[in-house]
Design a protein around this motif. Structure first.
Motif, PDB file in Angstrom:
ATOM      1  N   UNK A 135       9.780  19.356  -8.357  1.00  0.00           N
ATOM      2  CA  UNK A 135       8.711  20.195  -8.895  1.00  0.00           C
ATOM      3  C   UNK A 135       9.029  20.485 -10.349  1.00  0.00           C
ATOM      4  N   UNK A 136       8.077  20.246 -11.222  1.00  0.00           N
ATOM      5  CA  UNK A 136       8.241  20.485 -12.652  1.00  0.00           C
ATOM      6  C   UNK A 136       6.964  21.137 -13.170  1.00  0.00           C
ATOM      7  N   UNK A 137       7.090  22.267 -13.791  1.00  0.00           N
ATOM      8  CA  UNK A 137       5.914  22.951 -14.322  1.00  0.00           C
ATOM      9  C   UNK A 137       5.452  22.287 -15.616  1.00  0.00           C
ATOM     10  N   UNK A 138       4.158  22.181 -15.750  1.00  0.00           N
ATOM     11  CA  UNK A 138       3.510  21.669 -16.967  1.00  0.00           C
ATOM     12  C   UNK A 138       4.010  20.287 -17.371  1.00  0.00           C
ATOM     13  N   UNK A 139       3.813  19.330 -16.475  1.00  0.00           N
ATOM     14  CA  UNK A 139       4.208  17.943 -16.727  1.00  0.00           C
ATOM     15  C   UNK A 139       3.288  17.338 -17.790  1.00  0.00           C
ATOM     16  N   UNK A 140       3.882  16.746 -18.786  1.00  0.00           N
ATOM     17  CA  UNK A 140       3.141  16.037 -19.830  1.00  0.00           C
ATOM     18  C   UNK A 140       3.117  14.545 -19.511  1.00  0.00           C
ATOM     19  N   UNK A 141       4.281  14.010 -19.132  1.00  0.00           N
ATOM     20  CA  UNK A 141       4.416  12.588 -18.850  1.00  0.00           C
ATOM     21  C   UNK A 141       5.622  12.391 -17.943  1.00  0.00           C
ATOM     22  N   UNK A 142       5.574  11.363 -17.115  1.00  0.00           N
ATOM     23  CA  UNK A 142       6.703  11.036 -16.238  1.00  0.00           C
ATOM     24  C   UNK A 142       6.719   9.539 -16.027  1.00  0.00           C
ATOM     25  N   UNK A 188      -0.540  19.615  -9.443  1.00  0.00           N
ATOM     26  CA  UNK A 188       0.341  20.270  -8.472  1.00  0.00           C
ATOM     27  C   UNK A 188       1.797  20.337  -8.917  1.00  0.00           C
ATOM     28  N   UNK A 189       2.089  19.903 -10.150  1.00  0.00           N
ATOM     29  CA  UNK A 189       3.426  19.980 -10.735  1.00  0.00           C
ATOM     30  C   UNK A 189       4.486  19.254  -9.900  1.00  0.00           C
ATOM     31  N   UNK A 190       4.135  18.063  -9.427  1.00  0.00           N
ATOM     32  CA  UNK A 190       5.029  17.305  -8.556  1.00  0.00           C
ATOM     33  C   UNK A 190       5.217  15.886  -9.089  1.00  0.00           C
ATOM     34  N   UNK A 191       6.454  15.416  -9.013  1.00  0.00           N
ATOM     35  CA  UNK A 191       6.765  14.017  -9.280  1.00  0.00           C
ATOM     36  C   UNK A 191       7.496  13.504  -8.037  1.00  0.00           C
ATOM     37  N   UNK A 192       7.028  12.366  -7.504  1.00  0.00           N
ATOM     38  CA  UNK A 192       7.616  11.759  -6.302  1.00  0.00           C
ATOM     39  C   UNK A 192       7.909  10.290  -6.577  1.00  0.00           C
ATOM     40  N   UNK A 193       8.993   9.818  -5.941  1.00  0.00           N
ATOM     41  CA  UNK A 193       9.296   8.396  -6.054  1.00  0.00           C
ATOM     42  C   UNK A 193      10.055   7.941  -4.813  1.00  0.00           C
ATOM     43  N   UNK A 194       9.986   6.648  -4.595  1.00  0.00           N
ATOM     44  CA  UNK A 194      10.650   6.028  -3.460  1.00  0.00           C
ATOM     45  C   UNK A 194      12.068   5.639  -3.858  1.00  0.00           C
ATOM     46  N   UNK A 195      13.032   6.097  -3.050  1.00  0.00           N
ATOM     47  CA  UNK A 195      14.433   5.742  -3.265  1.00  0.00           C
ATOM     48  C   UNK A 195      15.056   5.424  -1.914  1.00  0.00           C
ATOM     49  N   UNK A 196      15.459   4.191  -1.717  1.00  0.00           N
ATOM     50  CA  UNK A 196      16.089   3.744  -0.483  1.00  0.00           C
ATOM     51  C   UNK A 196      15.262   4.135   0.749  1.00  0.00           C
ATOM     52  N   UNK A 197      13.989   3.803   0.719  1.00  0.00           N
ATOM     53  CA  UNK A 197      13.054   4.028   1.821  1.00  0.00           C
ATOM     54  C   UNK A 197      12.751   5.500   2.107  1.00  0.00           C
ATOM     55  N   UNK A 238       0.776  -1.241   0.000  1.00  0.00           N
ATOM     56  CA  UNK A 238       0.000   0.000   0.000  1.00  0.00           C
ATOM     57  C   UNK A 238       0.797   1.275   0.000  1.00  0.00           C
ATOM     58  N   UNK A 239       2.102   1.198   0.111  1.00  0.00           N
ATOM     59  CA  UNK A 239       2.941   2.404   0.139  1.00  0.00           C
ATOM     60  C   UNK A 239       3.177   2.960  -1.249  1.00  0.00           C
ATOM     61  N   UNK A 240       3.422   4.275  -1.352  1.00  0.00           N
ATOM     62  CA  UNK A 240       3.697   4.877  -2.662  1.00  0.00           C
ATOM     63  C   UNK A 240       5.078   4.492  -3.173  1.00  0.00           C
ATOM     64  N   UNK A 241       5.159   4.174  -4.457  1.00  0.00           N
ATOM     65  CA  UNK A 241       6.429   3.903  -5.131  1.00  0.00           C
ATOM     66  C   UNK A 241       6.750   5.071  -6.057  1.00  0.00           C
ATOM     67  N   UNK A 242       5.714   5.540  -6.779  1.00  0.00           N
ATOM     68  CA  UNK A 242       5.895   6.594  -7.781  1.00  0.00           C
ATOM     69  C   UNK A 242       4.570   7.324  -7.936  1.00  0.00           C
ATOM     70  N   UNK A 243       4.639   8.656  -7.977  1.00  0.00           N
ATOM     71  CA  UNK A 243       3.445   9.474  -8.167  1.00  0.00           C
ATOM     72  C   UNK A 243       3.824  10.620  -9.096  1.00  0.00           C
ATOM     73  N   UNK A 244       2.996  10.861 -10.123  1.00  0.00           N
ATOM     74  CA  UNK A 244       3.159  12.134 -10.808  1.00  0.00           C
ATOM     75  C   UNK A 244       1.825  12.826 -10.868  1.00  0.00           C
ATOM     76  N   UNK A 245       1.899  14.118 -10.560  1.00  0.00           N
ATOM     77  CA  UNK A 245       0.712  14.940 -10.345  1.00  0.00           C
ATOM     78  C   UNK A 245       0.825  16.187 -11.207  1.00  0.00           C
TER      79      UNK A 245
END
Length: 184
Positions: A88-95, A73-82, A63-70
């Motif tokens: 923050x990236x403006x105007x995300x098309x794809x990630x 809110x112009x945010x990309x998040x990912x899990x790295x070593x716990x 149930x924990x997040x591994x990868x999120x792109x939004x």
């Protein structure tokens, strides 16, 4: 270990499943699609108004997040070593997260001019590239088991069969792209 009893409840915009004897349940505002990627061991959820892909979630089987792109809110998040890494990236098309390698993000600064950014898993910007001459970035993918981007060459430069989209593999250290094969 895999999950059991995966349920996508579109009415309540939630997903639930059984993992390691525990019931996992998550709810997402404006969720409109969910599935299980059993090859890469994550739950995939799409959310956004009017069925747009404004938020994409990859959740671990616990149930924990591994990868999120939004895109909202112009945010990309990912899990790295716990730890969660956020850029923050403006105007995300794809990630996309390429596990153990890199995070790639396509942005469109003015809605038209698209750029490709590559981030190390710790969040360090590795490169920022424009599309190959005469092409436009469309979306991220995988070609020949390598991170790739599909580029459109436009209507003026199609092949004899009317095809105009190509895979370009990406060197994850430099961002250099190599034209590979047609994208269908």
């Amino acid at each position: 270990m895999t999950i059991e009893n995966f349920i996508w409840d579109s009415h309540n915009q939630s997903v639930s499943w059984l993992y390691d004897g525990k019931v996992i349940k998550e709810t997402f505002k404006n969720a409109h699609f969910a599935s299980v990627n059993r090859q890469k061991n994550f739950v995939y959820v799409e959310a956004g108004k009017n069925y747009s892909q404004d938020q994409i979630y990859h959740l671990s089987f616990d149930g924990g997040p591994i990868f999120i792109f939004d895109k909202v809110n112009n945010i990309v998040r990912w899990l790295n070593q716990d730890k969660m890494v956020e850029v923050n990236c403006k105007k995300i098309v794809n990630a996309q997260l390429y596990i153990g390698q890199v995070v790639l993000i396509i942005t469109a600064s003015n809605g038209v001019d698209r750029r490709l950014q590559g981030f190390a898993l710790d969040g360090t910007l590795l490169f920022e590239k424009e599309p190959p001459q005469g092409y436009k970035f469309e979306y991220l993918s995988t070609s020949k088991n390598k991170p790739s981007v599909v580029c459109d060459v436009g209507k003026t430069n199609v092949d004899a069969y009317g095809r105009n989209s190509w895979y370009f593999t990406i060197d994850t250290k430099t961002g250099d792209m190599t034209k590979e094969n047609l994208a269908y």
